[in-house]
Design a protein around this motif. Sequence first.
Motif, PDB file in Angstrom:
ATOM      1  N   VAL A   1       0.801  -1.466  -0.031  1.00  0.00           N
ATOM      2  CA  VAL A   1       0.206   0.073   0.052  1.00  0.00           C
ATOM      3  C   VAL A   1       0.910   1.148   0.772  1.00  0.00           C
ATOM      4  CG1 VAL A   1      -1.815   1.053   1.244  1.00  0.00           C
ATOM      5  CG2 VAL A   1      -1.748  -1.600   0.960  1.00  0.00           C
ATOM      6  N   ARG A   2       0.533   2.456  -0.351  1.00  0.00           N
ATOM      7  CA  ARG A   2       1.381   3.045  -0.900  1.00  0.00           C
ATOM      8  C   ARG A   2       0.472   4.563  -0.730  1.00  0.00           C
ATOM      9  NH1 ARG A   2       6.412   4.049  -4.211  1.00  0.00           N
ATOM     10  NH2 ARG A   2       7.640   6.154  -4.130  1.00  0.00           N
TER      11      ARG A   2
ATOM     12  N   TRP B   1      10.778  -5.087   3.178  1.00  0.00           N
ATOM     13  CA  TRP B   1      11.502  -6.036   2.025  1.00  0.00           C
ATOM     14  C   TRP B   1      11.170  -7.009   2.015  1.00  0.00           C
ATOM     15  CZ3 TRP B   1      13.407  -2.804  -2.616  1.00  0.00           C
ATOM     16  CH2 TRP B   1      13.767  -1.657  -2.432  1.00  0.00           C
ATOM     17  N   GLU B   2      11.278  -7.687   2.882  1.00  0.00           N
ATOM     18  CA  GLU B   2      11.127  -9.072   3.278  1.00  0.00           C
ATOM     19  C   GLU B   2       9.756  -9.478   3.136  1.00  0.00           C
ATOM     20  OE1 GLU B   2      13.041 -11.198   6.732  1.00  0.00           O
ATOM     21  OE2 GLU B   2      15.113  -9.490   5.453  1.00  0.00           O
ATOM     22  N   ARG B   3       9.625  -9.921   2.614  1.00  0.00           N
ATOM     23  CA  ARG B   3       7.684 -11.195   1.661  1.00  0.00           C
ATOM     24  C   ARG B   3       7.813 -11.613   3.195  1.00  0.00           C
ATOM     25  NH1 ARG B   3       4.769 -13.161  -2.189  1.00  0.00           N
ATOM     26  NH2 ARG B   3       5.114 -11.483  -3.703  1.00  0.00           N
ATOM     27  N   SER B   4       8.132 -12.725   3.729  1.00  0.00           N
ATOM     28  CA  SER B   4       7.888 -13.510   4.917  1.00  0.00           C
ATOM     29  C   SER B   4       7.252 -12.386   5.977  1.00  0.00           C
ATOM     30  CB  SER B   4       9.019 -13.974   5.585  1.00  0.00           C
ATOM     31  OG  SER B   4      10.290 -13.322   6.344  1.00  0.00           O
TER      32      SER B   4
ATOM     33  N   PRO C   1       2.379  -3.024   4.870  1.00  0.00           N
ATOM     34  CA  PRO C   1       2.116  -4.415   3.366  1.00  0.00           C
ATOM     35  C   PRO C   1       0.790  -4.272   3.163  1.00  0.00           C
ATOM     36  CG  PRO C   1       2.437  -4.079   6.359  1.00  0.00           C
ATOM     37  CD  PRO C   1       3.136  -2.710   5.647  1.00  0.00           C
ATOM     38  N   LYS C   2       0.276  -5.083   2.439  1.00  0.00           N
ATOM     39  CA  LYS C   2      -0.756  -4.500   2.306  1.00  0.00           C
ATOM     40  C   LYS C   2      -1.698  -5.549   2.947  1.00  0.00           C
ATOM     41  CE  LYS C   2      -1.174  -9.341   0.687  1.00  0.00           C
ATOM     42  NZ  LYS C   2      -1.592 -10.462  -0.648  1.00  0.00           N
TER      43      LYS C   2
ATOM     44  N   VAL D   1       2.781 -10.357   8.977  1.00  0.00           N
ATOM     45  CA  VAL D   1       2.231  -9.165   9.673  1.00  0.00           C
ATOM     46  C   VAL D   1       0.942  -8.816   9.273  1.00  0.00           C
ATOM     47  CG1 VAL D   1       2.020  -6.434   9.425  1.00  0.00           C
ATOM     48  CG2 VAL D   1       3.934  -7.929   9.904  1.00  0.00           C
ATOM     49  N   THR D   2      -0.087  -9.350   8.145  1.00  0.00           N
ATOM     50  CA  THR D   2      -0.647  -9.152   6.795  1.00  0.00           C
ATOM     51  C   THR D   2      -1.556  -9.837   7.535  1.00  0.00           C
ATOM     52  OG1 THR D   2       0.409  -8.370   4.698  1.00  0.00           O
ATOM     53  CG2 THR D   2      -1.590  -9.426   4.731  1.00  0.00           C
ATOM     54  N   ASP D   3      -0.440 -11.703   7.802  1.00  0.00           N
ATOM     55  CA  ASP D   3      -2.559 -12.276   7.930  1.00  0.00           C
ATOM     56  C   ASP D   3      -2.265 -11.560   9.707  1.00  0.00           C
ATOM     57  OD1 ASP D   3      -1.573 -13.150   5.690  1.00  0.00           O
ATOM     58  OD2 ASP D   3      -0.362 -14.667   6.539  1.00  0.00           O
TER      59      ASP D   3
END
Lengths: 957, 170
Positions: free
Chosen positions: A411-412, A536-539, A605-606, A544-546
């Motif tokens: 999100v930006r 930057w890290e996807r994990s 993060p989304k 966080v999103t979950d």
Amino acid sequence: MSAAKVKMREKKMRNQPASVQYSSSVIAESSSRNGGRDQPVRGGPSGMHPSKKPKGPPQTGWVRGRHRDGVGYTKEMPKFITAGAFARARATEVRAMLKAVTKTTASSHVFQALPKHMRRRAMSHNTKRLPRRLRDVANRMREKSLQASSKKKKEPAKNKSRKARRRHGNLLLEFNRRQRKNIWLETHIWHAKRFHMVKKWGYCLGDRPTSKCYRPCYRAMSSHCLLQDLSYYCCIELKGEETKLLAALSQLTSKEAGPMFAAGLCLSGCRQGSVTVYRAGQYPSQPLGPVTFLWRPQTQAVTHRQLWIWAHPTLKQDLLPELQSVCQCHEAVPQVLHAGVSDTSQPASKPENASEEKLKCGIKRKRSSKDASEPPVKKILGDGTRLPGTPVTWKSDSTGIVINDLTMEIVRYRLIGPQSHSVLTDTLEAATVCHEVNKSQASSFWWPQHCKDENKMNLHHQQADVFHTLKGIFSTGELLPGTVLGLTVDDPRLTLPKKKVKALPCVNQAQEVDEEKRRALMLRGVPEQCCQSFLWERSVRDNVTDNKISEQKLNQMRSEVLVPGSRLSPTPPQGRVPVLLVHQPGKQVGNEMSSWGAGWDLLLPKGWGMAFWVPLVYRGVRVAGLHMSLKHSQNKAVPHFPHDYPDCPAGVRFQEEQEAEFLDKFRRRPPAKRTNYIKHGCLAPFRCPWQQLAEEWEVLMREEDGQSQSTTKTDVSMKEEVTSQNIVMTKPPSCFIVLRERRSLRLLSAWCRPTTSKGQRLRRVVKVPPPSRPTVSAFLAAHGSSLVWVRLSLVSKGKPEIHAMVCVPTAEDLKLLGRNPVNGPQEVPHKDHFKCRIKRQKKASKKAATCPLPTDDPLSAPVPVTSTAPQSSSDLIFGLWPDPLPSVTSHCSRVTLGWVTQGDFSLSAGCGEALGFVSVTGLLHTLLHQAEEHRGTLLLRNPNSLHYRLTKVNIEV
Amino acid sequence: MVRVKSRYLLCEVNVSNRSDLLLLDDRAVAAAVKAAVARMHGDYGAALCSIRFSVKYLNAHTGIVFLRFPKRCYKLLWSALPFITSIESRRLTIPCFLNCLHVGGTIRTCQKFLVRYNTKQLHRMLPKCKTEEEKQQVRQAILSCCLPGGNKEELEDDLESEEDEEDEEE
């Protein structure tokens, strides 16, 4: 009489008896004018016709109208009359009259046949109020009308009650259905309640607020803070070795157009950079568009670099294939659908859909407890329109580069304005450290894990320190452009104020130590290691999103607090979010209003969109849509994508859309109320034929060189007529170039400036020699058929509009400049040669339309007109020049240089300002012939006006 | 409601030779009336007659004419009708005179009157018939125009056809 009237009259006169008489050729014409009366009486003729008459042929005897076989009346008329025939005639007449009397004529309502004293209220609604003898008929009529109405408007299939529809689960289902076509941003519902939404580029975006707030938004931009949701910008992630990445990307850019991907500060990850991307190796032709990029700061032990390229959605579809070919990443990595949250072995290949499916929070599922058989409804996060099987990751075996499409993953938000840093510091708080967590126990949340690591905690403290220093800064514009700050923050919902408050800067509490730090921040920027972020890290992002706390849970926690309204503490372990703050530079070009419109971009993060949006809005910011972002770039004097990129594929597409839209709007008006652009001498009010312009100017200059500098207007225009034909014939697809080379632009900009202007000379250090013939011709040899982006500011009154013409002033026009008030010259109205042609066509088509009706008439049969009329009228629109256009440069009394792509009254400059493109050849030619003190003065004329306005041209680098 | 009011005159064209009746047409009748009015009342009358005067209905078999006059001046125009002695139609002069049977405010009352009048005439014709064949025909005619059942069926049919038409329109 119109067709409808005729129809109505016919209906009315249907039951009225017509005159019964033998026809004659003389009266045929007159009686046909009487509309419905020339219908024969129903059932009359056959019964009335005397069967005994041997000479009267039955098929012609009662035909009214023209005789077909030309039989004279004397022959067909019977010689004698019998009593029986007469009696029958009487009887027929009686029947006809009876019918006329008994049948109602006007309306078809049954109750209207009743005398007034027998009519009752609501008779049409309730047929039982009618006398019994009429009830059957009325019932049938009513059914029929009901059927007709149901046929007309399709019965909306709303079989569920409103309450059922508004239930959370059903609402979510409905929302998910509606998101299938266009992507919704996370703030969509918030925006949809307050904004005019438009469907653009595959997204649903807010265009402008429904409330009137143009000026408040401007004031917010220039004095406080304006918020925008820019999540629709697409992020493309590139991973690989630095050298290989740079080698691949260097094909897309050129050094001449400014810094590239490899620019030193950007490469370290401290700054965000921006470049214009071209097709591989094609510079300077075939540009794709502007992108911003961000390198991940280098961490020890990892040789791989990570790069985010942010592009506009219309640009992405061109950019992504180009990147793939450059990086040789053609191998799509299949998605791993059931990747666990903690599974970090393949972070790049984990698709967003997996996390969508695994999403547990953020959804109220009241009904799932009741009936578990029903599949639980999930809120769509990320791209809802994409099919599950679509690849988002590509990797190459040869170079080892991995391309990852992170559209809608991050999100930006953009905050514009000098106070945006105080809004940020007010809203966000650096994450509190988890002390109470048992060190040995592994937690499923990311933050407690990180708290165990000493290095990471040190970094976090440093970042928090920098963020704290940010609070003391006076204005956002003071920072170095493009500064990046990584941070981990607490859930901002925990500190949500009860009321909207306006975030104000707190400069007064400055202390000595802070002063030092602040100066370091302003001059040197954020230290390099602080640019690192876990975003930057996807994990981490997925974790966080979950694990976002649902709104419901949060409210429950709030209600359990002892003192209502106090801050929730301790912070729940899942309430930490990694964010990235990216500074956006303000106005960098020009001398006045420098660093206007600077701001911060907040990357999240989304899934956390609304959690940050509402707290930001509660800090007294204004929210704006697409319209305001256009105005923002206009005031900042930077080209806006895709409006100001006519040479890019996205820009071309945009122009076509815009033309169709304008043309549609134009054609909706009645012809008499339209602007007649032909009379105004405006050839292309809805689009700009850049290609033709560039070519015409090139030809013009060549002609002039051949004739050894003798320019007379008649000469030019004569040549133009000839050349324009050739141009149309041999038109290669889009070969004009927009000049973006830094050095040439600088030279042009220096040449444009008048030497005796106040203020503008002050900052110039290098004295550029005025343009002379050899230098100009050398310049033109390099950039002959290019356009240059210019900013035009009006000298006096006037508000430039889109597609206004930029013209070359004559010597007399420049004399007007000294006068007070400055008044521009007028264009003589042109003659509309097409008007009579359209009229003629219309007449012909009308005749053709009416002619076929009397089919038996042999006299009128202009069939060829009918066939030609429709197609020729479609390409001739009243008030517009039909294709092909004549010479665009010399159509008016002043030679056209270019057109305006955006124009408005600029609130920041206090005068009309326009942004547009002019032909380099034409511009240099004009500059060469202008006196020193008037250099850079051009004329501007709106498409719907005849008045030229004097403007000053600025090219800013 | 306000409306333009007219008077409708239901006249019978009486001719000596019955077959001449078939030569009539509405324009000829209108011209004859206009000429008579002009002759009687001069330019003033001609002017009155040119406004809103029309022949609404003409039956060449029975010689029934509906004339419409403006209500303001219908008496004046009416007074000229007895002076019509001949109607020129299709280049033939038909000697005739107009007999006014009824004056109505609407065309509907005239129609109602005509229904009554015609039935009466038919009933009158019946005893005067000379041959049996004629009698039979007249009887049939009377039956055909006064049977109420037939009328009703017709009404129903019309309703049906109306529906069909409307469906087509949509």
